[in-house]
Design an enzyme around this catalytic site. Sequence first.
Site, PDB file in Angstrom:
ATOM      1  N   CYS A 184       3.085   8.479   1.024  1.00 36.79           N
ATOM      2  CA  CYS A 184       3.506   7.534   2.052  1.00 36.79           C
ATOM      3  C   CYS A 184       3.819   6.198   1.385  1.00 36.79           C
ATOM      4  O   CYS A 184       2.991   5.653   0.658  1.00 36.79           O
ATOM      5  CB  CYS A 184       2.375   7.393   3.072  1.00 36.79           C
ATOM      6  SG  CYS A 184       2.724   6.173   4.332  1.00 36.79           S
ATOM      7  N   GLU A 197       0.813  -1.220   0.000  1.00 35.27           N
ATOM      8  CA  GLU A 197       0.000   0.000   0.000  1.00 35.27           C
ATOM      9  C   GLU A 197       0.844   1.266   0.000  1.00 35.27           C
ATOM     10  O   GLU A 197       1.937   1.294   0.556  1.00 35.27           O
ATOM     11  CB  GLU A 197      -0.876   0.021   1.259  1.00 35.27           C
ATOM     12  CG  GLU A 197      -1.968  -0.994   1.209  1.00 35.27           C
ATOM     13  CD  GLU A 197      -2.806  -0.983   2.466  1.00 35.27           C
ATOM     14  OE1 GLU A 197      -2.916   0.076   3.122  1.00 35.27           O
ATOM     15  OE2 GLU A 197      -3.343  -2.054   2.790  1.00 35.27           O
ATOM     16  N   CYS A 219       4.235  -5.526  15.807  1.00 34.71           N
ATOM     17  CA  CYS A 219       3.536  -4.670  16.776  1.00 34.71           C
ATOM     18  C   CYS A 219       2.063  -5.103  16.801  1.00 34.71           C
ATOM     19  O   CYS A 219       1.466  -5.342  15.745  1.00 34.71           O
ATOM     20  CB  CYS A 219       3.648  -3.210  16.365  1.00 34.71           C
ATOM     21  SG  CYS A 219       5.358  -2.696  16.139  1.00 34.71           S
ATOM     22  N   CYS A 239      -0.900  -3.147  14.865  1.00 38.90           N
ATOM     23  CA  CYS A 239      -0.663  -2.813  13.462  1.00 38.90           C
ATOM     24  C   CYS A 239      -1.121  -3.960  12.552  1.00 38.90           C
ATOM     25  O   CYS A 239      -0.739  -5.111  12.762  1.00 38.90           O
ATOM     26  CB  CYS A 239       0.825  -2.540  13.271  1.00 38.90           C
ATOM     27  SG  CYS A 239       1.310  -2.346  11.555  1.00 38.90           S
ATOM     28  N   SER A 299       8.809   5.353  16.297  1.00 37.55           N
ATOM     29  CA  SER A 299       7.550   4.973  16.933  1.00 37.55           C
ATOM     30  C   SER A 299       7.835   4.526  18.367  1.00 37.55           C
ATOM     31  O   SER A 299       8.356   3.433  18.583  1.00 37.55           O
ATOM     32  CB  SER A 299       6.888   3.834  16.146  1.00 37.55           C
ATOM     33  OG  SER A 299       6.708   4.251  14.815  1.00 37.55           O
ATOM     34  N   CYS A 331      -1.508   1.930   7.282  1.00 42.47           N
ATOM     35  CA  CYS A 331      -1.171   1.219   6.060  1.00 42.47           C
ATOM     36  C   CYS A 331      -1.185  -0.274   6.352  1.00 42.47           C
ATOM     37  O   CYS A 331      -0.689  -0.703   7.371  1.00 42.47           O
ATOM     38  CB  CYS A 331       0.208   1.645   5.581  1.00 42.47           C
ATOM     39  SG  CYS A 331       0.133   2.534   4.041  1.00 42.47           S
ATOM     40  N   CYS A 346       5.567  -7.230   7.591  1.00 44.81           N
ATOM     41  CA  CYS A 346       6.498  -6.753   8.612  1.00 44.81           C
ATOM     42  C   CYS A 346       6.680  -7.813   9.691  1.00 44.81           C
ATOM     43  O   CYS A 346       5.720  -8.352  10.234  1.00 44.81           O
ATOM     44  CB  CYS A 346       6.012  -5.451   9.242  1.00 44.81           C
ATOM     45  SG  CYS A 346       7.266  -4.713  10.316  1.00 44.81           S
TER      46      CYS A 346
HETATM   47  N1  SAH Z   1       7.594   0.291  10.642  1.00 40.25           N
HETATM   48  C1  SAH Z   1       7.707   1.676  10.785  1.00 40.25           C
HETATM   49  C2  SAH Z   1       6.939   2.460   9.720  1.00 40.25           C
HETATM   50  C3  SAH Z   1       5.574   1.949   9.375  1.00 40.25           C
HETATM   51  S1  SAH Z   1       4.332   2.111  10.608  1.00 40.25           S
HETATM   52  C4  SAH Z   1       7.277   2.119  12.188  1.00 40.25           C
HETATM   53  O1  SAH Z   1       6.747   1.302  12.913  1.00 40.25           O
HETATM   54  O2  SAH Z   1       7.525   3.268  12.531  1.00 40.25           O
HETATM   55  C5  SAH Z   1       4.020   3.864  10.595  1.00 40.25           C
HETATM   56  C6  SAH Z   1       3.335   4.383  11.817  1.00 40.25           C
HETATM   57  O3  SAH Z   1       1.993   3.886  11.899  1.00 40.25           O
HETATM   58  C7  SAH Z   1       4.011   3.981  13.112  1.00 40.25           C
HETATM   59  O4  SAH Z   1       4.211   5.119  13.925  1.00 40.25           O
HETATM   60  C8  SAH Z   1       3.004   3.058  13.776  1.00 40.25           C
HETATM   61  O5  SAH Z   1       3.108   3.148  15.176  1.00 40.25           O
HETATM   62  C9  SAH Z   1       1.688   3.593  13.226  1.00 40.25           C
HETATM   63  N2  SAH Z   1       0.554   2.633  13.267  1.00 40.25           N
HETATM   64  C10 SAH Z   1       0.566   1.334  12.939  1.00 40.25           C
HETATM   65  N3  SAH Z   1      -0.651   0.789  13.089  1.00 40.25           N
HETATM   66  C11 SAH Z   1      -1.480   1.780  13.523  1.00 40.25           C
HETATM   67  C12 SAH Z   1      -2.865   1.856  13.861  1.00 40.25           C
HETATM   68  N4  SAH Z   1      -3.667   0.790  13.787  1.00 40.25           N
HETATM   69  N5  SAH Z   1      -3.354   3.047  14.263  1.00 40.25           N
HETATM   70  C13 SAH Z   1      -2.559   4.135  14.329  1.00 40.25           C
HETATM   71  N6  SAH Z   1      -1.248   4.122  14.017  1.00 40.25           N
HETATM   72  C14 SAH Z   1      -0.707   2.966  13.622  1.00 40.25           C
HETATM   73 FE1  SF4 Z   2       6.009  -3.186  11.438  1.00 42.23          FE
HETATM   74 FE2  SF4 Z   2       5.792  -0.543  11.892  1.00 42.23          FE
HETATM   75 FE3  SF4 Z   2       3.614  -2.135  11.852  1.00 42.23          FE
HETATM   76 FE4  SF4 Z   2       5.340  -2.314  13.857  1.00 42.23          FE
HETATM   77  S1  SF4 Z   2       4.073  -0.512  13.339  1.00 42.23           S
HETATM   78  S2  SF4 Z   2       4.445  -4.042  12.751  1.00 42.23           S
HETATM   79  S3  SF4 Z   2       7.270  -1.971  12.813  1.00 42.23           S
HETATM   80  S4  SF4 Z   2       4.951  -1.696  10.147  1.00 42.23           S
END
Ligand code: SAH
Ligand code: SF4
Length: 320
Positions: free
Chosen positions: A72, A59, A83, A86, A179, A300, A79
């Site tokens: 973006c 995406e 997390c 996510c 993050s 994303c 990944c």
């Molecule tokens: N892997 C990297 C970049 C991709 S995620 C990272 O983790 O920073 C980009 C951002 O989206 C991160 O700050 C993450 O904490 C946030 N994110 C992921 N899932 C989310 C969700 N369901 N709601 C809000 N933010 C989210």
């Molecule tokens: Fe990966 Fe970033 Fe999602 Fe964590 S928040 S699972 S590092 S994409």
Amino acid sequence: MHVRGVDSFDGMTNLPKELRARLAERFTLAFPQVVEGTEPANDSSRKYLFALGDGNRIESVYMPMGDRTSICLSSQAGCAVGCTFCVTGFFGAGRNLTPSEMLGQFFTIQQEHNVPSESLNAVFMGMGEPLLNFDHLMTTLDTMYATIAPKRITVSTSGIIPGIEALAAAPRRPNLAVSINAPDRKRREEIMPITAKYPLDELIAVLKRYPADKHHEITIEYVLLAGFNDTPSDAMALARLIRGLDAKVNAIPFNEDVNLPSWMKRPTDTAIDRFVDTLVHNGVGVTVRRSKGREIAAACGQLRGKEVATGRVARGKSLP
Ligand code: SAH
Ligand code: SF4
């Protein structure tokens, strides 16, 4: 190609015709294919689902914001960091994207919306952990620098310490977003298991050494989860944690999704405001992601998640 916005050998009119013909014979120019583009949201942002040559789905998001536009980008087709809040993490690891696949997302969206390079920002906040795809990321950035200044590019990481250190040593650096998402190690480990490998205090120490200035900003990303990390005392703990760090906070209200744990909820607007006000009162600069597009970007992986859920793409090995 990137400087002149050309997407075919035929369009490279500064090259002799014969050479263009030979190039077209021997090489192909392939771009990720758009599988789905969402309707523009109320702030005109649009999310794209791309199919890669091997069937992987990734995406990207187009986000116009006044006189600037951000795109973006995804860095991996999944990944491994896992997390728990996510969707990309929920579906698990995916292969590294090649520089051509990262640039392809960027180029396709830029061309579709005809955005001049001078008004573009690129943010690596899509699917994947960019610092776990370090070499390809650096090649991608080097190509991007031909049209976009490093200070217009932001790489977001979950806190991969060796990657941050390698980025700090690079001759040209983008902005860094990290993050953090929780005010202490225990809670961070609950939602970001990577904390066990790269402890929070070490991460903060590395960020304090990171060469930041007005061209190389550090942003602390903080996903706000109702009842988990969103109280004023959490905001005070966060302010203490990042004291001495030249960084602003980007508070991201959690984006809910059916694939994520049901206890995870977006805080109310009042709770978000209280959290933000407390940070401000404690001397921390903060922005909140409220517009739809930027929330879309934060989450994303959700568009692909929807596709997987409806059975159009198999979950598991074929969708790493
Ligand atoms: N892997 C990297 C970049 C991709 S995620 C990272 O983790 O920073 C980009 C951002 O989206 C991160 O700050 C993450 O904490 C946030 N994110 C992921 N899932 C989310 C969700 N369901 N709601 C809000 N933010 C989210
Ligand atoms: Fe990966 Fe970033 Fe999602 Fe964590 S928040 S699972 S590092 S994409």
